[in-house]
Design an enzyme around this catalytic site. Structure first.
Site, PDB file in Angstrom:
ATOM      1  N   HIS A 167       0.863  -1.178   0.000  1.00  0.00           N
ATOM      2  CA  HIS A 167       0.000   0.000   0.000  1.00  0.00           C
ATOM      3  C   HIS A 167       0.902   1.231   0.000  1.00  0.00           C
ATOM      4  CE1 HIS A 167      -3.548  -2.298   2.033  1.00  0.00           C
ATOM      5  NE2 HIS A 167      -3.725  -2.228   0.727  1.00  0.00           N
ATOM      6  N   THR A 227       5.315   2.435   3.576  1.00  0.00           N
ATOM      7  CA  THR A 227       4.233   1.467   3.722  1.00  0.00           C
ATOM      8  C   THR A 227       4.492   0.620   4.950  1.00  0.00           C
ATOM      9  OG1 THR A 227       2.896  -0.218   2.616  1.00  0.00           O
ATOM     10  CG2 THR A 227       5.287  -0.376   2.341  1.00  0.00           C
ATOM     11  N   ILE A 228       3.425   0.145   5.558  1.00  0.00           N
ATOM     12  CA  ILE A 228       3.551  -0.853   6.630  1.00  0.00           C
ATOM     13  C   ILE A 228       2.798  -2.123   6.252  1.00  0.00           C
ATOM     14  CG2 ILE A 228       3.958   0.776   8.510  1.00  0.00           C
ATOM     15  CD1 ILE A 228       0.995   0.626   9.162  1.00  0.00           C
ATOM     16  N   HIS A 229       2.332  -2.186   4.997  1.00  0.00           N
ATOM     17  CA  HIS A 229       1.538  -3.329   4.531  1.00  0.00           C
ATOM     18  C   HIS A 229       2.207  -3.959   3.323  1.00  0.00           C
ATOM     19  CE1 HIS A 229      -2.154  -0.969   6.238  1.00  0.00           C
ATOM     20  NE2 HIS A 229      -1.471  -1.569   7.200  1.00  0.00           N
ATOM     21  N   LEU A 230       2.534  -5.240   3.431  1.00  0.00           N
ATOM     22  CA  LEU A 230       3.256  -5.981   2.394  1.00  0.00           C
ATOM     23  C   LEU A 230       2.531  -7.287   2.120  1.00  0.00           C
ATOM     24  CD1 LEU A 230       6.476  -5.435   4.408  1.00  0.00           C
ATOM     25  CD2 LEU A 230       6.209  -4.418   2.154  1.00  0.00           C
TER      26      LEU A 230
END
Length: 505
Positions: free
Chosen positions: A274, A429-432
């Site tokens: 994200h 981002t912190i979403h992968l």
């Protein structure tokens, strides 16, 4: 947890199952397997940070619970900073514990595109319900603070849908240290909820233990090779034999480990994230975001393609954000009590990759934004700016180095129809996700519909790698739901395999 996090000097270990990683995926798998009575070994690269020892200082928290102290980035133009947990409980120890389900229409799209069996919203509902119950997903009672009010007022003034956010919590005290490991044990992370239960059922958890490779022989994962340290710091090499192997190391390190283990087909080729751009909003009245919970509303009008939310705010974290352009923005530290931090994130069309590097712990990560992603980022940034001014911000500064900021809502349309400047835009981002997409579309999918690595009878993936594409929401509930599903399928597959073996004998 009855000493379960002590390192063990034993070289040879055996169990019914071994789980690599203790985050949302690995912990959920452990819940299913230990409830079924299996003997389980869990290997976690990071250390254990109990609530009683939660660091109060950002630098100490980053060193204790974040991979590489928080200094990780995907190579590209621009590079995109990303965050991963590296501790017992994984990313659930440093995230905001927001509990959301993936959009039903997206789930249906993925089911059709990737040919995923039994993947309808109705079929996944029971797994989502289990995840939500596990973390006590619930709305936060009492006053939420001005940072939440700002986002709510700004969105509603513009006629946009604004939603209250559920979180995994029990008695949140509003310490505003979600990113530092919750000091009260109120955030229902995996180290607070699932892992103690699994340990009580007999699971052996080895912290500070890094897995080097998985040995594959005749279509089966036979041995997990790892290394740890004994209490005096001496290296200890470990070999774990298990009938079932679950790789739950996250969307970066799961594909890296599989590739180090000579499994490469469609693995690590389809990284999704994200992409997120932040703003600092300056107000005339004190915000005192450091004394409030993180913003617990989100603008959901434009989901799943775009989402607008707020970030954890402490003086230290705020200073780090200003450091992107300290020459022009360092003076804002004097007004930190009057500032809030907000963001816009998108579902990208761009794709990245993950590749292990010989002799180096961290893999190579690349991500290239598509041209339409740049337009979407400009649009979501514009919308964040509009919301801030609608909530009476005095000035809004986007995360673009050298940008002077906006002082009126008339200025925020600057990037509505043109890309952001690639050379000076700071993204994170912190979403992968998505590095091992599931399904029966063999040209696109690294694993089958239930997370089993193709060509290996007893090897499964159960973490964010499985989410087929960026979901547009915080992913923890989806990771847990898919991990529960994988673990149940693996138990069923194993039982069928044993029955076939007995019949042959």
């Amino acid at each position: 947890m009855k000493g379960s996090f002590r390192r063990n000097s034993e070289l040879q270990l055996e169990a019914d199952a071994v789980i690599i990683g203790s985050g949302a995926g690995g912990a959920s798998v452990s819940d299913v397997l230990t409830a079924a009575g299996l003997s389980v070994i869990m290997l976690e690269e990071g250390g254990h940070v109990p609530p009683s020892s939660a660091p109060r200082v950002a630098s100490e928290a980053f060193a204790a619970a974040w991979r590489s102290g928080g200094l990780t980035a995907a190579i590209g133009r621009p590079p995109i900073a990303y965050a991963e947990g590296c501790c017992v409980g994984g990313g659930t120890e440093i995230n905001s514990a927001i509990a959301q389900r993936a959009d039903s229409d997206l789930l249906d799209q993925w089911r059709k595109l990737y040919k995923i069996e039994n993947f309808t919203p109705d079929e996944l509902a029971r797994y989502y319900e289990r995840a939500e119950t596990t973390v006590n997903a619930s709305l936060t009672s009492g006053p939420l603070g001005r940072p939440t009010d700002i986002l709510r007022l700004g969105g509603k003034a513009l006629g946009w849908k604004v939603s209250e956010l559920k979180r995994g919590q029990r008695g949140c005290k509003g310490a505003n240290r979600c990113s530092f490991v919750c000091p009260n044990g109120a955030k229902q992370s995996m180290a607070v909820t699932v892992l103690p239960k699994a340990v009580d059922r007999g699971m052996r958890l080895f912290a500070r233990t890094r897995v080097d490779k998985i040995c594959i022989e005749k279509g089966r994962a036979t041995v997990v090779v790892a290394h740890s340290q004994d209490p005096v710091g001496q290296a200890v090499h470990m070999r774990v034999r298990a009938g079932l192997v679950f790789v739950c190391a996250g969307a970066i390190h799961t594909p890296a480990l599989l590739r180090r283990s000579s499994l490469r087909k469609r693995i690590g080729d389809t990284l999704r994230i994200h992409p997120t751009i932040r703003v600092t909003a300056l107000f005339d009245e004190p915000v005192d975001a450091h004394q409030s919970r993180l913003p617990l509303t989100a603008v959901t009008e434009f989901m799943p393609e775009q989402r607008i939310g707020g970030s954890v705010f402490t003086p230290a974290v705020f200073g780090l954000s200003l450091a992107e352009d300290w020459t022009n923005r360092g003076d804002l530290m004097q007004a930190w009590r009057f500032c809030g931090s907000y963001y816009g994130m998108i579902r990208p069309r761009g794709v990245g990759l993950v590749r292990p590097l010989a002799g180096i712990n961290e893999p190579l990560v690349r991500f290239k934004l598509a041209p339409e992603d740049w337009i979407a980022l400009g649009q979501v940034l514009t919308r964040v700016g509009r919301a801030m001014f609608a909530a009476d911000a005095r000035k809004v500064l986007p995360s673009i180095s050298g940008h002077e900021g906006w002082t009126s809502p008339d200025e925020v349309d600057e990037f509505w129809n043109k890309p952001l400047p690639k050379g000076s835009t700071n993204l994170m981002t912190i979403h992968l996700f998505s590095t091992c997409p599931p399904g029966e579309h063999r040209d696109a999918c690294a694993v089958d519909s239930y997370g089993r690595v193709r060509g290996v009878e007893n090897l499964f993936v159960a973490d964010g790698s499985l989410i087929p594409e960026a979901p547009g929401v915080n992913p923890q509930m989806t990771i847990m739901a898919l991990a529960f599903r994988v673990a149940e399928a693996a138990l069923s597959h194993s039982a069928q395999e044993r029955a076939r073996s007995a019949a042959r004998e």
